[in-house]
Motif scaffolding. Structure first.
Motif, short mmCIF file in Angstrom:
data_model
loop_
_atom_site.label_atom_id
_atom_site.label_comp_id
_atom_site.label_asym_id
_atom_site.label_seq_id
_atom_site.Cartn_x
_atom_site.Cartn_y
_atom_site.Cartn_z
N GLY A 231 0.93 -1.24 -0.22
CA GLY A 231 0.10 0.14 -0.08
C GLY A 231 0.94 1.33 -0.03
N ILE A 232 0.20 2.44 -0.57
CA ILE A 232 1.28 3.55 -0.83
C ILE A 232 0.25 4.69 -0.11
CG2 ILE A 232 2.08 5.30 -2.16
CD1 ILE A 232 2.79 3.04 -4.38
N ASP A 233 0.66 5.35 1.11
CA ASP A 233 0.15 6.49 1.33
C ASP A 233 0.22 7.74 0.72
OD1 ASP A 233 -1.18 8.61 2.79
OD2 ASP A 233 -0.08 7.75 4.87
N ILE A 234 -0.85 8.15 -0.15
CA ILE A 234 -0.63 9.30 -0.99
C ILE A 234 -0.21 10.42 -0.20
CG2 ILE A 234 -2.79 10.42 -0.64
CD1 ILE A 234 -1.38 9.67 -4.06
N ASP A 235 -0.06 10.86 0.84
CA ASP A 235 0.71 11.75 1.69
C ASP A 235 2.22 11.65 1.54
OD1 ASP A 235 -1.68 12.89 2.28
OD2 ASP A 235 -2.07 12.19 4.11
N ASP A 236 2.60 10.43 1.29
CA ASP A 236 4.03 10.14 1.20
C ASP A 236 4.62 10.43 -0.24
OD1 ASP A 236 4.24 9.61 4.01
OD2 ASP A 236 3.91 7.43 3.75
N VAL A 237 3.86 10.59 -1.24
CA VAL A 237 4.04 10.67 -2.56
C VAL A 237 4.57 12.07 -2.95
CG1 VAL A 237 3.53 10.45 -5.00
CG2 VAL A 237 2.71 8.51 -3.18
N LEU A 238 5.79 12.25 -3.34
CA LEU A 238 6.34 13.30 -3.78
C LEU A 238 6.25 13.82 -5.39
CD1 LEU A 238 7.90 16.08 -2.95
CD2 LEU A 238 10.06 14.91 -3.45
N LEU A 239 6.19 12.55 -5.89
CA LEU A 239 6.55 12.68 -7.61
C LEU A 239 6.16 11.41 -7.94
CD1 LEU A 239 6.97 14.68 -9.98
CD2 LEU A 239 9.33 13.94 -9.58
N VAL A 240 5.41 11.49 -9.16
CA VAL A 240 5.09 10.12 -9.92
C VAL A 240 5.52 10.44 -11.51
CG1 VAL A 240 3.48 8.42 -10.85
CG2 VAL A 240 3.23 9.34 -8.55
N GLU A 241 6.28 9.72 -11.93
CA GLU A 241 6.80 9.77 -13.40
C GLU A 241 7.19 8.52 -13.92
OE1 GLU A 241 9.15 12.80 -14.78
OE2 GLU A 241 9.47 13.83 -12.61
#
Length: 67
Positions: A2-12
């Motif tokens: 699972g990924i917590d969206i608050d931990d995401v800085l960038l998606v490429e």
């Protein structure tokens, strides 16, 4: 995983180039800049059982020799 969206800085995304024994991908510009990568830096690739790939910058530590 699972990924917590608050931990995401960038998606490429990047593409893979496979020619003979060479297998390459390009590091997206945004990630390159955020990690402050430079020529000869090393990346560590970690493959989890569920197919998730983690890529981390390897922090190089200076080796001091006694004189």
């Amino acid at each position: 995983m699972g990924i917590d969206i608050d931990d995401v800085l960038l998606v490429e995304e990047s593409s893979v180039t496979a020619r003979g024994y060479r297998h390459r991908t390009t590091i997206p510009r945004g990630i390159f800049k955020i990690l402050k990568l430079k020529d000869k830096d090393k990346l560590r690739w970690i493959l989890l059982k569920d197919g998730t790939i983690l890529v981390r910058k390897v922090n190089q530590q200076l080796k001091l020799s006694k004189q």
